[in-house]
Design a protein around this motif. Structure first.
Motif, PDB file in Angstrom:
ATOM      1  N   CYS A 106      24.660  44.663  40.964  1.00 27.80           N
ATOM      2  CA  CYS A 106      25.672  45.531  40.346  1.00 27.80           C
ATOM      3  C   CYS A 106      26.519  46.124  41.463  1.00 27.80           C
ATOM      4  O   CYS A 106      26.024  46.883  42.313  1.00 27.80           O
ATOM      5  N   VAL A 107      27.812  45.753  41.508  1.00 29.67           N
ATOM      6  CA  VAL A 107      28.680  46.165  42.605  1.00 29.67           C
ATOM      7  C   VAL A 107      29.768  47.120  42.113  1.00 29.67           C
ATOM      8  O   VAL A 107      30.326  46.953  41.029  1.00 29.67           O
ATOM      9  N   LEU A 108      30.050  48.139  42.930  1.00 31.22           N
ATOM     10  CA  LEU A 108      31.175  49.038  42.690  1.00 31.22           C
ATOM     11  C   LEU A 108      32.356  48.506  43.476  1.00 31.22           C
ATOM     12  O   LEU A 108      32.240  48.232  44.668  1.00 31.22           O
ATOM     13  N   VAL A 109      33.518  48.336  42.818  1.00 30.62           N
ATOM     14  CA  VAL A 109      34.692  47.777  43.490  1.00 30.62           C
ATOM     15  C   VAL A 109      35.771  48.839  43.625  1.00 30.62           C
ATOM     16  O   VAL A 109      36.043  49.602  42.696  1.00 30.62           O
ATOM     17  N   SER A 110      36.388  48.878  44.812  1.00 36.05           N
ATOM     18  CA  SER A 110      37.457  49.825  45.101  1.00 36.05           C
ATOM     19  C   SER A 110      38.692  49.044  45.531  1.00 36.05           C
ATOM     20  O   SER A 110      38.593  48.042  46.244  1.00 36.05           O
ATOM     21  N   GLY A 111      39.859  49.514  45.119  1.00 37.26           N
ATOM     22  CA  GLY A 111      41.112  48.852  45.472  1.00 37.26           C
ATOM     23  C   GLY A 111      42.146  49.132  44.402  1.00 37.26           C
ATOM     24  O   GLY A 111      42.055  50.107  43.668  1.00 37.26           O
ATOM     25  N   GLN A 112      43.149  48.271  44.319  1.00 38.56           N
ATOM     26  CA  GLN A 112      44.142  48.377  43.255  1.00 38.56           C
ATOM     27  C   GLN A 112      44.442  46.987  42.721  1.00 38.56           C
ATOM     28  O   GLN A 112      44.075  45.979  43.323  1.00 38.56           O
ATOM     29  N   GLY A 113      45.088  46.946  41.570  1.00 40.38           N
ATOM     30  CA  GLY A 113      45.289  45.655  40.932  1.00 40.38           C
ATOM     31  C   GLY A 113      44.055  45.268  40.137  1.00 40.38           C
ATOM     32  O   GLY A 113      43.153  46.077  39.906  1.00 40.38           O
ATOM     33  N   PRO A 114      43.970  44.012  39.715  1.00 36.13           N
ATOM     34  CA  PRO A 114      42.862  43.574  38.842  1.00 36.13           C
ATOM     35  C   PRO A 114      41.576  43.289  39.616  1.00 36.13           C
ATOM     36  O   PRO A 114      41.032  42.189  39.595  1.00 36.13           O
ATOM     37  N   VAL A 115      41.063  44.315  40.338  1.00 41.90           N
ATOM     38  CA  VAL A 115      39.925  44.072  41.225  1.00 41.90           C
ATOM     39  C   VAL A 115      38.662  43.663  40.461  1.00 41.90           C
ATOM     40  O   VAL A 115      37.849  42.895  40.968  1.00 41.90           O
TER      41      VAL A 115
END
Length: 405
Positions: A106-115
């Motif tokens: 289970c990963v938490l994703v950070s960024g912008q757009g359709p990450v």
């Protein structure tokens, strides 16, 4: 100056053996923001044969990461007026598909757009976005008084425990992402809990795109994801007294990115190995450092040294155990030549770092914390005015090589 017809006639003959492959950076080399650098279209006319096929295997290797590679291929095709396939695009996050040991976490994703969609497309099966985490924990994001969420009328379903963090690129709201990322790291993946600054082990962090700055339409470079990483590292160190550790650093100048790029170039070349890889970029600390580091690695490989990808990565200054892809990536090229252009981050009026290591100080090093500044790694093989001059240089060098084979 050779005429275009002679250059193309020479290289059409070479293209049957395809001894060379080319890696093009995008921002500052081909584009400035959404505008095409004029030399780019002229350069690509010289790289096409009469059937509009590339004369060499070509990849576009960019540290951008807020979109799918299909979208980037469409954008480049439209702006450069050349047909570019998605398989010719390597984004900063592309090598993540090789790190399969994380795909079931289970990963938490950070960024912008359709990450979230991007993570799914790379093979990650359980993905949580910063926005989803914020919705599940409405008391965590408190900086902007006007955005403080209202408490839900009924308790939300408890989200799964975070097992790893993927930093795709610079977010839009830095304060929200910094706060929630620190919450996750200091609670071992359970941000609704109380901080434990003395955790025995840190959650794995995979970071894509280390660029401190990048070149858009503005007169001076803009903040990149490397600046956000610098902020996160500073906050983490201030709160814990320890350095934030990375399980993997991806995108240029990481070795894994260049290995992955050579793998794709070889596939374009019908699985025939290449002799020379040319890497064209505008950033000393990203494009030139990475190409030169890979050139050093190739030299070690050909010297029959036992150095592995993992050991070379650690040798560049990282104090962590770097993630290693589950699939073997064969590095067979003889050399990687770095070509610096003067249309982006690099300012030709600023002197290149000298050979005297004591003259190069931390004040001029814009690379990531876990990279060691070595003067020879930021000295390009060639410096040219723009990408058209870079293409002319490559065509001339390869025609010379061919005449002796």
């Amino acid at each position: 100056m050779w005429c275009r017809g002679f250059l193309q006639q020479t290289v059409r003959f070479m293209s049957t053996s395809r001894q060379a492959g080319v890696l093009f950076d995008v921002d500052g080399v081909l584009l400035r923001g959404g505008s095409v650098i004029p030399a780019a279209r002229r350069a690509f006319k010289k790289l096409l044969d009469r059937n509009n096929n590339f004369l060499f295997p070509v990849l576009f290797v960019t540290n951008a990461g807020s979109c799918h590679r299909q979208h980037k291929a469409q954008q480049l095709s439209r702006l450069l007026e050349v047909e570019i396939a998605p398989e010719q695009v390597v984004l900063s996050h592309s090598p993540l598909q090789m790190l399969k040991s994380f795909h079931d976490k289970c990963v938490l994703v950070s960024g912008q757009g359709p990450v979230t969609d991007i993570a799914n497309s790379l093979g990650f099966q359980k993905v949580v976005s910063i926005e989803q985490l914020r919705d599940h924990h409405p008391l965590l994001d408190m900086v902007d008084h006007n955005r403080r969420p209202k408490l839900p009328s009924s308790p939300l379903q408890t989200p799964p425990k975070i097992e790893a963090v993927i930093l795709f690129g610079e977010p839009i709201r830095w304060e929200t992402n910094l706060q929630l990322l620190v919450d996750v790291l200091l609670t071992n993946g359970s941000p609704g809990s109380v901080y434990d600054p003395q955790l025995a082990a840190q959650l794995p962090v995979l970071a894509c795109n280390m660029d401190l700055m990048w070149m858009a339409e503005a007169p001076s470079p803009r903040f990149g994801h490397g600046m956000f990483l610098l902020c996160l590292e500073s906050v983490y160190r201030k709160l814990t007294g320890r350095e934030l550790q990375y399980q993997a650093l991806l995108g240029k100048p990481s070795l894994l990115t260049y290995q992955y790029a050579e793998h794709l170039l070889t596939l374009q070349n019908h699985n025939h190995k290449l002799t020379t890889i040319y890497a064209v970029g505008d950033n000393l600390m990203t494009d030139i450092y990475g190409a030169n580091l890979y050139n050093r690695y190739l030299a070690q490989q050909h010297a029959a040294m036992t150095t592995t990808t993992k050991l070379v990565a650690e040798g560049t200054g990282s104090q962590v155990t770097m993630a290693v892809p589950e699939e073997d990536l064969v590095s067979a090229a003889a050399q990687c030549q770095s070509i610096l252009v003067c249309t982006g981050v690099y300012n030709p009026h600023s002197p290149l770092p000298s050979d005297q290591s004591n003259a190069v100080t931390e004040t001029v090093f814009h690379g990531h914390r876990d990279l060691v500044l070595e003067p020879d790694l930021v000295e390009p093989s060639h410096v040219v005015e723009d990408v058209e001059a870079a293409v002319d240089l490559m065509l001339q060098r390869e025609s010379t090589v061919t005449s002796y084979t």
